[in-house]
Design a protein around this motif. Structure first.
Motif, mmCIF file in Angstrom:
data_model
loop_
_atom_site.group_PDB
_atom_site.id
_atom_site.type_symbol
_atom_site.label_atom_id
_atom_site.label_comp_id
_atom_site.label_asym_id
_atom_site.label_seq_id
_atom_site.Cartn_x
_atom_site.Cartn_y
_atom_site.Cartn_z
ATOM 1 N N PRO A 1 39.053 -1.896 72.317
ATOM 2 C CA PRO A 1 37.589 -1.901 72.414
ATOM 3 C C PRO A 1 36.931 -1.207 71.225
ATOM 4 O O PRO A 1 37.478 -0.269 70.651
ATOM 5 C CB PRO A 1 37.323 -1.129 73.713
ATOM 6 C CG PRO A 1 38.514 -0.242 73.879
ATOM 7 C CD PRO A 1 39.677 -1.002 73.310
ATOM 8 N N THR A 2 35.739 -1.673 70.875
ATOM 9 C CA THR A 2 34.957 -1.047 69.814
ATOM 10 C C THR A 2 34.297 0.218 70.348
ATOM 11 O O THR A 2 34.155 0.418 71.562
ATOM 12 C CB THR A 2 33.882 -1.997 69.291
ATOM 13 O OG1 THR A 2 32.981 -2.320 70.372
ATOM 14 C CG2 THR A 2 34.496 -3.289 68.758
ATOM 15 N N LEU A 3 33.854 1.077 69.435
ATOM 16 C CA LEU A 3 33.159 2.293 69.844
ATOM 17 C C LEU A 3 31.855 1.959 70.569
ATOM 18 O O LEU A 3 31.475 2.647 71.523
ATOM 19 C CB LEU A 3 32.873 3.163 68.617
ATOM 20 C CG LEU A 3 34.091 3.833 67.970
ATOM 21 C CD1 LEU A 3 33.681 4.585 66.710
ATOM 22 C CD2 LEU A 3 34.772 4.788 68.959
ATOM 23 N N ALA A 4 31.171 0.900 70.112
ATOM 24 C CA ALA A 4 29.931 0.494 70.761
ATOM 25 C C ALA A 4 30.191 0.078 72.209
ATOM 26 O O ALA A 4 29.429 0.432 73.127
ATOM 27 C CB ALA A 4 29.285 -0.648 69.979
ATOM 28 N N PHE A 5 31.280 -0.676 72.427
ATOM 29 C CA PHE A 5 31.613 -1.094 73.787
ATOM 30 C C PHE A 5 31.965 0.114 74.652
ATOM 31 O O PHE A 5 31.539 0.200 75.815
ATOM 32 C CB PHE A 5 32.775 -2.077 73.745
ATOM 33 C CG PHE A 5 33.261 -2.486 75.107
ATOM 34 C CD1 PHE A 5 32.564 -3.413 75.863
ATOM 35 C CD2 PHE A 5 34.411 -1.927 75.640
ATOM 36 C CE1 PHE A 5 33.007 -3.785 77.125
ATOM 37 C CE2 PHE A 5 34.859 -2.286 76.902
ATOM 38 C CZ PHE A 5 34.159 -3.225 77.637
ATOM 39 N N LEU A 6 32.747 1.056 74.105
ATOM 40 C CA LEU A 6 33.112 2.246 74.865
ATOM 41 C C LEU A 6 31.882 3.071 75.236
ATOM 42 O O LEU A 6 31.795 3.603 76.350
ATOM 43 C CB LEU A 6 34.103 3.094 74.064
ATOM 44 C CG LEU A 6 35.493 2.501 73.849
ATOM 45 C CD1 LEU A 6 36.338 3.450 73.005
ATOM 46 C CD2 LEU A 6 36.174 2.219 75.174
ATOM 47 N N LEU A 7 30.940 3.179 74.308
ATOM 48 C CA LEU A 7 29.717 3.925 74.595
ATOM 49 C C LEU A 7 28.920 3.248 75.706
ATOM 50 O O LEU A 7 28.438 3.913 76.635
ATOM 51 C CB LEU A 7 28.875 4.035 73.322
ATOM 52 C CG LEU A 7 27.539 4.789 73.462
ATOM 53 C CD1 LEU A 7 27.795 6.229 73.891
ATOM 54 C CD2 LEU A 7 26.755 4.759 72.150
ATOM 55 N N CYS A 8 28.802 1.923 75.634
ATOM 56 C CA CYS A 8 28.087 1.182 76.681
ATOM 57 C C CYS A 8 28.795 1.323 78.024
ATOM 58 O O CYS A 8 28.141 1.484 79.068
ATOM 59 C CB CYS A 8 27.963 -0.286 76.296
ATOM 60 S SG CYS A 8 26.871 -0.614 74.895
ATOM 61 N N LEU A 9 30.135 1.274 78.007
ATOM 62 C CA LEU A 9 30.892 1.421 79.241
ATOM 63 C C LEU A 9 30.706 2.814 79.832
ATOM 64 O O LEU A 9 30.517 2.964 81.048
ATOM 65 C CB LEU A 9 32.374 1.159 78.956
ATOM 66 C CG LEU A 9 33.330 1.278 80.146
ATOM 67 C CD1 LEU A 9 33.043 0.180 81.170
ATOM 68 C CD2 LEU A 9 34.782 1.205 79.687
ATOM 69 N N PHE A 10 30.733 3.818 78.981
ATOM 70 C CA PHE A 10 30.559 5.198 79.444
ATOM 71 C C PHE A 10 29.176 5.400 80.064
ATOM 72 O O PHE A 10 29.046 5.929 81.179
ATOM 73 C CB PHE A 10 30.764 6.145 78.267
ATOM 74 C CG PHE A 10 30.546 7.600 78.588
ATOM 75 C CD1 PHE A 10 31.448 8.294 79.370
ATOM 76 C CD2 PHE A 10 29.420 8.260 78.113
ATOM 77 C CE1 PHE A 10 31.241 9.628 79.678
ATOM 78 C CE2 PHE A 10 29.197 9.597 78.408
ATOM 79 C CZ PHE A 10 30.111 10.284 79.196
ATOM 80 N N LEU A 11 28.151 4.963 79.352
ATOM 81 C CA LEU A 11 26.783 5.119 79.861
ATOM 82 C C LEU A 11 26.556 4.289 81.119
ATOM 83 O O LEU A 11 25.887 4.734 82.058
ATOM 84 C CB LEU A 11 25.784 4.725 78.778
ATOM 85 C CG LEU A 11 25.760 5.616 77.525
ATOM 86 C CD1 LEU A 11 24.787 5.069 76.490
ATOM 87 C CD2 LEU A 11 25.394 7.057 77.890
ATOM 88 N N GLY A 12 27.131 3.065 81.133
ATOM 89 C CA GLY A 12 26.977 2.217 82.313
ATOM 90 C C GLY A 12 27.648 2.812 83.530
ATOM 91 O O GLY A 12 27.113 2.741 84.648
#
Length: 544
Positions: free
Chosen positions: A224-235
């Motif tokens: 996963p990209t960092l952007a995806f991980l950030l979105c997953l974390f926030l979601g």
């Protein structure tokens, strides 16, 4: 501590002190790996809270243990064991209680424990199973980014497999604690507990192996990209901070809708070496040591292999630590076809492993047969998976994709090639192919010798000219004649060869000969895996 109480030691503080010293001694025996240090610090912090007569808070303990561990060994932050250990524990502390609340098994969603707030079930077993599933699910959700980033896999069976495996692991650990003092007191008791621990460990390994080999137990996942991980974390935080179950359902709908919009806008969710939807032909020469393994990814995302790398002396295929992890990282589970240039183990040895890990549509070869165990395993796997096997010969043409065509240049259809009854020169049946994408081309020579080169020259002449040539026979002096090099006249010459190999490949004279022709010579033993991209008009090497 409870064991000490059984033996008559009733002083609370002394029991805790002895327990802390015993745990430290046990960890010193097994080694201070990051996951062991995490468990040690958490247990010791918990016991310190008990000494101070303070109610232990799970989240405070986890974060304090992480802080202490990183202060002592900052490099552990980049250790996979550290990342998995703390991610899993945080998932159990923060997410698992919310899962129980979500399904109506807890009243207070903010409590970071799995204690039951109301008697929804009278059965203790149902409560234990529900708690185990919640723990497993919480740890899996939190561990997903680490597992996907490092191992390119998502396990589905782990959610259920952890239900018996977690308590079994705890029992084995408890027996391990008892083994040393019992062995000191009684050799018979030590042998008894040692045997019991060994049997339970065997059972643990069996259940792990059995569950991992169940159908659909896991699937490939791209890094996963960092952007995806950030979105997953926030979601995840957004959803699990819900105050009501109806609010949770609404928030999770919003999160899924957001991910769908990002996906529709082609926002990359994974780190990819390949360029998806680029309209390019991408050709990757893997570094598989002394052997050949080439991967083709077409403009419309079709996948092909030309040869599969070598089989090591220990029986492991080199492809298992090179090409297969790459396919997992790229989320590729299907290979449209594989081409075996000839039946030398450094070219077809990894084919059975690829069949075990991927769905392969067809296998192509020149029809060579060899009486080896690896060849028989390949035939058995192909038959079991209903993989068609087609024999190719000079003049055959395959359309791999729109504007991507494979031409078979060698051998002739009536060539006498090696089989079980007539062991002729195996290179006489060498499969030589040329792949053309619009105005660019790649020539794959396998292990052809000079005698085959002369036949190719007399038959095809200027048609041999290619942008990229896979140098024959790992750069051996038995191939790559001056006339043949002049006819191919490539921009790039790739030598697939193992570092410090026993054959002395490549010949320095051959390397110089290709360089003198004007080609850029690339060697997998020096340059690692080599990737080319073609837009149909120009071939470029992609650094990665």
């Amino acid at each position: 501590a409870q064991l000490l109480r059984i033996f008559g030691l009733y002083w609370h503080r002394i029991r805790i002190g002895i327990t802390m010293a015993t745990i430290l001694f046990y960890c010193a025996i097994v080694g201070f790996q990051p996951s062991v240090v995490r468990a040690l610090l958490m247990i010791e912090l918990y016991l310190i809270a008990m000494l101070l007569e303070r109610k232990p808070d799970p989240l405070n303990i986890v974060m304090s243990a992480a802080a202490i561990s990183l202060l002592l060994r900052p490099q552990d932050l980049f250790d996979v064991g550290f990342q998995l250990s703390y991610a899993g524990v945080l998932g159990m502390v923060l997410i698992s209680p919310r899962i129980l609340w979500l399904f109506g098994l807890k009243e207070n969603p903010m409590r970071t424990s799995l204690t039951w707030d109301k008697k929804l079930f009278d059965s203790r077993w149902i409560k234990e199973i529900a708690s185990a599933i919640a723990l497993s699910l919480g740890a899996s959700i939190a561990s997903y980014p680490v597992i996907a980033a490092h191992f390119y896999r998502i396990s589905f069976i782990g959610l259920l497999a952890n239900v018996p495996l977690i308590p079994l692991s705890a029992i084995i650990t408890a027996y391990g604690f008892l083994l040393l003092p019992l062995a000191a007191l009684s050799q018979w008791a030590g042998q008894l507990y040692g045997s019991a621990t060994a049997y339970m460990t065997d059972l643990l390994l069996f259940l792990t192996h059995f569950s991992s080999h169940l159908p659909s137990a896991a699937r490939a996942a791209a890094s996963p990209t960092l952007a995806f991980l950030l979105c997953l974390f926030l979601g995840t935080i957004f959803c699990f901070r819900s105050q009501t179950r109806l609010q949770f359902a609404g928030r999770i709908t919003i999160v899924f809708a957001g991910f769908f919009v990002l996906w529709s806008l082609h926002v990359p969710f994974s780190n990819s070496v390949l360029e998806p939807n680029s309209g390019k032909l991408q050709v990757l020469f893997f570094d598989v040591g002394q052997g050949d393994c080439i991967f083709l990814h077409t403009p419309n995302a079709k996948n092909y292999f030309i040869d599969f790398g070598r089989l090591e002396r220990n029986g492991n295929a080199n492809i298992e630590r090179t090409a297969i992890p790459f396919l997992r990282a790229e989320n590729i589970t299907t290979v449209d076809a594989g081409f075996i240039t000839h039946m030398h183990v450094d070219h077809y040895g990894g084919a059975p492993s690829l069949l075990e890990h991927c769905n392969i549509g067809e296998l192509f070869s020149s029809g060579e047969r060899v009486p080896t165990r690896t060849a028989r395993a390949l035939d058995s796997l192909a038959a079991a998976q209903h993989v068609a096997h087609r024999i190719l010969a000079c003049g055959d043409t395959l359309h791999l994709d729109s504007d991507v065509t494979l031409y078979v240049l060698y051998p002739k259809r009536n060539a006498k090639i090696m089989d079980d009854r007539s062991p002729k020169d195996i290179h006489a049946g060498m499969l030589v192919v040329k792949v053309i994408y619009r105005n660019t081309s790649f020539l794959f020579l396998g292990d052809v010798e000079r005698s085959q080169e002369e036949k190719l020259l007399s038959t095809y002449g200027s048609f041999l000219h290619s942008n990229v040539v896979k140098v024959a026979h790992h750069g051996s002096a038995t191939s790559s004649s001056l006339n043949f090099i002049a006819a191919t006249h490539p921009n790039f010459a790739v030598i697939s060869v193992g570092e410090h190999n026993l054959f002395g490949h490549p010949s320095l004279a051959i390397v110089k000969r290709w360089m003198t022709s004007g080609a850029t010579v690339l060697r997998t033993d020096k340059d690692g895996a080599v990737l080319f991209t073609s837009d149909g008009n120009r071939v470029e090497r992609k650094m990665w």
